[in-house]
Design a protein around this motif. Structure first.
Motif, PDB file in Angstrom:
ATOM      1  N   ASP A 161     -53.000  32.229 -22.744  1.00  0.00           N
ATOM      2  CA  ASP A 161     -52.339  31.665 -21.478  1.00  0.00           C
ATOM      3  C   ASP A 161     -53.255  30.307 -21.420  1.00  0.00           C
ATOM      4  O   ASP A 161     -52.830  29.199 -20.855  1.00  0.00           O
ATOM      5  CB  ASP A 161     -52.632  32.442 -20.054  1.00  0.00           C
ATOM      6  CG  ASP A 161     -51.662  33.518 -19.793  1.00  0.00           C
ATOM      7  OD1 ASP A 161     -50.553  33.441 -20.568  1.00  0.00           O
ATOM      8  OD2 ASP A 161     -51.976  34.194 -19.160  1.00  0.00           O
ATOM      9  N   HIS A 162     -54.413  30.293 -21.500  1.00  0.00           N
ATOM     10  CA  HIS A 162     -55.459  29.166 -21.357  1.00  0.00           C
ATOM     11  C   HIS A 162     -54.947  28.076 -22.759  1.00  0.00           C
ATOM     12  O   HIS A 162     -55.225  26.928 -22.373  1.00  0.00           O
ATOM     13  CB  HIS A 162     -56.877  29.341 -21.631  1.00  0.00           C
ATOM     14  CG  HIS A 162     -57.479  30.028 -20.371  1.00  0.00           C
ATOM     15  ND1 HIS A 162     -57.754  29.048 -19.213  1.00  0.00           N
ATOM     16  CD2 HIS A 162     -57.512  31.578 -20.001  1.00  0.00           C
ATOM     17  CE1 HIS A 162     -58.180  30.021 -18.154  1.00  0.00           C
ATOM     18  NE2 HIS A 162     -58.163  31.284 -18.760  1.00  0.00           N
ATOM     19  N   GLN A 198     -55.318  36.350 -21.752  1.00  0.00           N
ATOM     20  CA  GLN A 198     -55.816  35.492 -20.913  1.00  0.00           C
ATOM     21  C   GLN A 198     -56.166  34.180 -21.776  1.00  0.00           C
ATOM     22  O   GLN A 198     -55.900  32.927 -21.388  1.00  0.00           O
ATOM     23  CB  GLN A 198     -57.164  35.793 -20.514  1.00  0.00           C
ATOM     24  CG  GLN A 198     -56.855  36.746 -19.229  1.00  0.00           C
ATOM     25  CD  GLN A 198     -56.207  36.312 -18.028  1.00  0.00           C
ATOM     26  OE1 GLN A 198     -56.303  35.316 -17.426  1.00  0.00           O
ATOM     27  NE2 GLN A 198     -55.013  36.985 -17.722  1.00  0.00           N
ATOM     28  N   TYR A 256     -56.151  42.446 -22.621  1.00  0.00           N
ATOM     29  CA  TYR A 256     -56.207  41.481 -21.510  1.00  0.00           C
ATOM     30  C   TYR A 256     -56.932  40.090 -21.974  1.00  0.00           C
ATOM     31  O   TYR A 256     -56.577  38.966 -21.581  1.00  0.00           O
ATOM     32  CB  TYR A 256     -57.050  42.103 -20.419  1.00  0.00           C
ATOM     33  CG  TYR A 256     -57.471  41.323 -19.128  1.00  0.00           C
ATOM     34  CD1 TYR A 256     -56.251  41.030 -18.311  1.00  0.00           C
ATOM     35  CD2 TYR A 256     -58.688  40.598 -19.035  1.00  0.00           C
ATOM     36  CE1 TYR A 256     -56.535  40.117 -17.206  1.00  0.00           C
ATOM     37  CE2 TYR A 256     -58.767  39.822 -17.989  1.00  0.00           C
ATOM     38  CZ  TYR A 256     -57.791  39.713 -16.956  1.00  0.00           C
ATOM     39  OH  TYR A 256     -57.824  38.701 -15.931  1.00  0.00           O
TER      40      TYR A 256
END
Length: 114
Positions: A26-27, A23, A19
């Motif tokens: 994605d950033h 994340q 996870y």
């Protein structure tokens, strides 16, 4: 008995790790898009390449590839064929990256225009 207790912890840790990586990617992709939107194309391209080359099996890498193709198309339209060609060729050199569109676009740029 302690081994039995560590298995769920390991599974939970792996899930959390996955996870966190997702994340973070994605950033990083969002940052690359922001650089592109602000006209800082060199920084955007560096981040797109990093995502594509270092994390090639992710959805973020596919999005980065799409963005790189869009940038190469834009460079070609702006008559910066040498830059467009460099992007197309680098994309063709990647292992495991679908390159049908890249090869087609690369053929459209004459070698003497660099």
């Amino acid at each position: 008995m302690q081994f039995e207790q560590s298995e769920p912890r390991t599974a939970h840790w792996l899930e959390r790790r996955s996870y966190t990586i997702h994340q973070s990617l994605d950033h990083l992709l969002a940052m690359a898009h922001r650089y592109r939107h602000e006209g800082q194309l060199r920084q955007a391209m560096e981040m797109y390449w990093m995502l594509l080359e270092d994390h090639s099996s992710t959805a973020q890498a596919l999005e980065a590839q799409k963005s790189l193709l869009e940038l190469a198309d834009a460079y070609e339209r702006e008559d910066e064929r040498h830059t467009a060609r460099a992007v197309y060729e680098r994309l063709c050199d990647l292992d495991g990256v679908p390159s049908t569109r890249v090869v087609t676009a690369r053929r459209a740029i004459p070698a003497s225009s660099t």
